[in-house]
Enzyme design. Structure first.
Site, short mmCIF file in Angstrom:
data_model
loop_
_atom_site.label_atom_id
_atom_site.label_comp_id
_atom_site.label_asym_id
_atom_site.label_seq_id
_atom_site.Cartn_x
_atom_site.Cartn_y
_atom_site.Cartn_z
N SER A 167 0.83 -1.19 0.00
CA SER A 167 0.00 0.00 0.00
C SER A 167 0.87 1.26 0.00
O SER A 167 1.74 1.41 -0.86
CB SER A 167 -0.97 -0.05 1.19
OG SER A 167 -1.98 0.92 1.06
N ASP A 226 -8.51 -5.71 -5.87
CA ASP A 226 -8.15 -4.61 -4.97
C ASP A 226 -8.83 -3.34 -5.47
O ASP A 226 -8.41 -2.74 -6.47
CB ASP A 226 -6.63 -4.43 -4.96
CG ASP A 226 -6.16 -3.43 -3.91
OD1 ASP A 226 -7.01 -2.67 -3.39
OD2 ASP A 226 -4.96 -3.40 -3.60
N HIS A 257 -6.92 -5.88 -0.84
CA HIS A 257 -5.76 -5.08 -0.44
C HIS A 257 -5.03 -5.81 0.69
O HIS A 257 -5.10 -5.42 1.85
CB HIS A 257 -6.25 -3.71 0.01
CG HIS A 257 -5.21 -2.64 0.01
ND1 HIS A 257 -4.50 -2.28 -1.12
CD2 HIS A 257 -4.75 -1.84 1.00
CE1 HIS A 257 -3.67 -1.31 -0.83
NE2 HIS A 257 -3.80 -1.04 0.46
#
Length: 807
Positions: A375, A495, A526
């Site tokens: 991320s 995602d 994610h």
């Protein structure tokens, strides 16, 4: 179950023998043994680590079965030859597979093949002495039922304890580094790296806190490569103050004044800012003054701390104990990230504290750095790579942003990351501005922070959603050409937080850079995948980093597939491919007619839907996005039938979509503004993967002996469903040309648009239907004005272009 191992290195027999000697499986005590039964007994004795006496060893051995009729102890004592059947029956038990569930004692090789476990080469039904040695080698390299190699499971039980303090360099097995460095003797220290920036305008270059974990062997002169994770969350977050700033998404779409902007008009230009002089150095030391108890660790980093690597965590500008302010992805943040690498490579200064100017060097570093993390963490790894910084050998970017516009915007619209409506760049800046957590420090900088935060809020421009200089500053695509580090990308095809466009543009953006690039695409959202049972991700990274940072010629660049994708139909199935989302992929064109998608020519019909919902329905969908999604895609649902258009094919043959689906429409809005959203759907009854991976065992994976664990997980099938969203996309109808040029939109006038949906790789099973849903308000991502706007489509000039995978 299926075992998928992509990091097993082909190894010749002489090398196998050498590595078994290095691991102390072949020693002076057994190297002269010529009887396979006797050698096998000794190898088993070495691997039964909890048995400290002969009696205990034999007791344990008797709990295993060698044949349908003999336990292992009886078999080894009464037979002169070691059969293939007996070896693999015992091997499957050592690998923790269950008889009568995973295999049968009558035919263990059938199970080995079905589970996809490594079988050693052999002739006949019994092992020769050399065949046994090779079979033991491959057994050590083979994954067990819990997704861990047999050698790693032995390590977790203490096999390498005698190696601690006795090894002067990393120990390799099958091209990968073994845990021979004691993680309980790690040296933990803090330094403050001087970055070439002054983001808080205090007249001094920003100092950045870095937390270091390095093996004790560095004190004896051994230099280690570094895994560096740049995590803005590392020093704490301000969730409460961030929540207060959340933007209202229940607002109407607004008409935008047309413009004639070109890229040069909105291109970001680095401001000419005079920087303070570097600090004067008042002395040098090799011992840090500050330590820490426990970092916010990443379990993949934990795994490597015993395997010949040091680890560094840094939160960057504007975080607790560091100088500066948060800027959410701009060049200042890249500079902050890169500064740590420069220090590790010997090209920047750091100090023991923030006041005395006592310099400390990374004298223990071998000047080779890899960046890790998911991320925001993976995003900063990508950003650092675009700088071309010396010392950065590779980045492992997981679920990483490559353009912040593609994270918070899409096609001239404000688009929320999935699950976070109302979040934006300013919210993320506030949440990660952990200097707030130290009131004495925050008091001094609060006026400046209030000003900087307002600048971010204004710059992100939630009014228009257009691409502008603010977003151009946060677009790493422009600097892809500078990437000279090898890149391993990991991303979820589902995602909807960091959407797949981010990784696809990186994948295709560096294909001519001359670097080694790999990509792993999974069926998750994610998430991290380093603790999945069905794929040897940790082994892949071990092979990769041993090659990239330790300089070992282990053929990682050839062994690891260029493209590795988890299948969306068959559980525990991963397939390797040559490429993904190649622009030269063949396409199928489906025309729109009435409620159908067809390869046949369509008649020209005008189809219309309204975006306005009854108040009670609108309020329900605002609070229950999952119900809205179900109703939107259900062809028989009355609530949404007048508020979207739904087109489906007839039942089709198995089709694999590979890349970016384009939707081409002739569309009109009843107002001088408008937006459209699209979802591509797989219609058909089937058991599909659950949204999140299933927890198989809490703390089920040990990183090594008595050293941190990770949860074992795997995607499993849920109950039968009748559809699955494949991908989606959005556009503001006034941004028909691009995201920064605004065009006029005359009410009820038809305009051609082309919308690129998020890239995907998706297998549609035979007999299913491909569907397209056209709608306006996306309750999970767009603003929600519930406006009385009617949209119309002319089918005769509308189609979708679907890229198809062909091997």
């Amino acid at each position: 179950m299926k075992n998928n191992q992509f990091a097993i290195r082909p190894t010749d027999f002489d090398t196998q023998i050498q590595e078994l000697q290095n691991l102390h499986f072949l020693t002076s005590n057994n190297e002269m043994i010529n009887n396979p039964i006797d050698l096998y007994t000794d190898l088993l004795r070495l691997s039964f680590l909890k048995a400290k006496s002969k009696a205990t060893f034999e007791q344990k051995l008797s709990t295993y079965m060698a044949t349908p009729d003999q336990d292992a102890l009886e078999y080894l004592k009464t037979n002169d030859e070691l059969s293939i059947q007996a070896f693999y029956n015992i091997a499957l038990q050592l690998l923790e597979f269950n008889p009568d569930v995973d295999f049968s004692f009558e035919d263990p090789l059938a199970a080995m093949k079905k589970i996809q476990l490594k079988i050693a080469e052999h002739e006949g039904n019994v092992f020769t002495i050399n065949e046994l040695k090779s079979a033991w080698y491959w057994l050590l390299a083979t994954h067990n039922k819990n997704g861990q190699t047999f050698i790693d499971s032995l390590a977790a039980n203490g096999y390498f304890l005698p190696f601690y303090g006795e090894i002067g360099e990393p120990l390799l097995f099958n091209g990968k580094s073994m845990p021979v460095f004691n993680p309980h003797k790690l040296i933990r220290e803090v330094v403050y790296v001087e970055s070439p920036q002054d983001t808080d305008d205090d007249g001094k270059l920003d100092l950045l806190k870095a937390e270091i974990l390095r093996p004790a062997e560095t004190e004896d002169g051994l230099k280690f490569p570094v895994l560096y994770t740049a995590s803005p969350y590392n020093q704490g977050t301000n969730d409460e103050t961030g929540e207060k700033l959340m933007h209202n998404v229940n607002i109407p779409l607004e008409h935008k004044e047309p413009n004639d902007l070109e890229y040069a008009d909105i291109e970001y230009k680095i401001p000419d800012k005079k920087l303070p002089k570097p600090r004067s150095v008042n002395g040098q030391v090799e011992i840090a003054e500050e330590t820490f108890a426990r970092e916010q660790s990443y379990t993949l980093n934990d795994y490597f701390l015993a395997r010949g690597f040091a680890v560094v965590y840094a939160a960057g500008i504007g975080t607790k104990d560091s100088d500066g302010v948060r800027t959410t992805g701009d060049p200042e943040e890249t500079t902050s990230t890169v500064s740590i690498i420069e220090w590790l490579a010997g090209n920047r200064r750091a100090f023991t504290n923030k006041v005395d100017n006592i310099e400390i060097k990374a004298w223990w570093s071998n000047k080779s750095v890899a960046m890790t993390g998911r991320s925001y963490l993976g995003t900063l790894a990508t950003a650092a790579a675009t700088s071309g910084v010396e010392g950065l050998k590779t980045v492992i970017s997981e679920a990483a942003i490559s353009s912040w516009y593609d994270y918070y915007r899409d096609g001239g619209l404000v688009i929320a990351p999935g699950g976070f409506p109302g979040e934006d760049a300013d919210i993320l800046a506030e949440e990660t501005f952990s200097r707030r957590l130290q009131p004495g420090d925050f008091h001094k900088i609060k006026p400046l922070w209030d000003k900087k935060l307002k600048e971010i809020t204004n710059g992100q421009d939630r009014t228009t959603g257009d691409y502008n200089a603010f977003w151009d500053a946060r677009n790493y695509h422009k600097n892809f050409k500078n990437i000279k580090a090898d890149v391993l990308m990991v991303h979820g095809l589902n995602d909807w937080n960091v959407k797949p466009r981010n990784v696809e543009r990186l994948w295709n953006g560096i294909r001519h850079n001359g670097v080694t690039q790999k990509i792993i695409l999974h069926q998750g959202q994610h998430i991290y995948i380093n603790a999945f049972r069905s794929v040897d991700y940790t082994d892949i990274i071990n092979l990769w980093l041993t090659h990239e940072l330790l300089g070992v010629d282990n053929q990682a660049e050839k062994i690891i597939p260029d493209v590795l994708i988890q299948d969306n139909v068959q559980p525990e199935t991963w397939n390797s491919y040559r490429d993904w989302s190649n622009q030269d992929n063949p396409t199928i064109k489906y025309n729109l007619s009435s409620d159908k998608l067809s390869i046949a020519d369509s008649t020209n019909e005008k189809l219309t839907f309204s975006d306005h919902l009854e108040g009670e329905t609108f309020d329900r969908y605002k609070n229950h996005n999952d119900q809205w999604q179900t109703d939107l895609t259900d062809s028989d649902n009355d609530e949404m039938s007048k508020h979207r258009l739904l087109f489906t094919t007839n039942n089709i043959e198995e089709t694999v979509i590979d890349g970016k689906v384009n939707v081409n429409l002739n569309v009109a809005s009843s107002k001088d503004m408008g937006m459209l959203s699209f979802q591509l759907i797989d219609y058909g009854d089937a058991k599909r993967f659950k949204v999140s991976p299933t927890l198989l065992a809490h703390n089920g994976l040990a990183e090594t002996y008595d050293w941190r664990e990770d949860d074992l997980r795997e995607f499993t099938l849920g109950s039968k469903t009748n559809y699955k969203m494949i991908t989606k996309g959005h556009i503001n109808l006034q941004n028909r040309e691009n995201a920064y040029k605004v065009s006029d939109l005359e009410p009820n006038k038809f305009y051609p648009i082309s919308v690129e949906l998020q890239p995907t790789f998706y297998r549609i099973p035979e007999g299913h239907k491909l569907g397209l849903v056209v709608y306006a308000t996306d309750f999970g991502m767009t603003i929600r004005g519930n406006q009385d706007i009617e949209y119309s489509i002319q089918t005769g000039e509308s189609n979708i272009s679907v890229p198809i995978h062909e091997e």
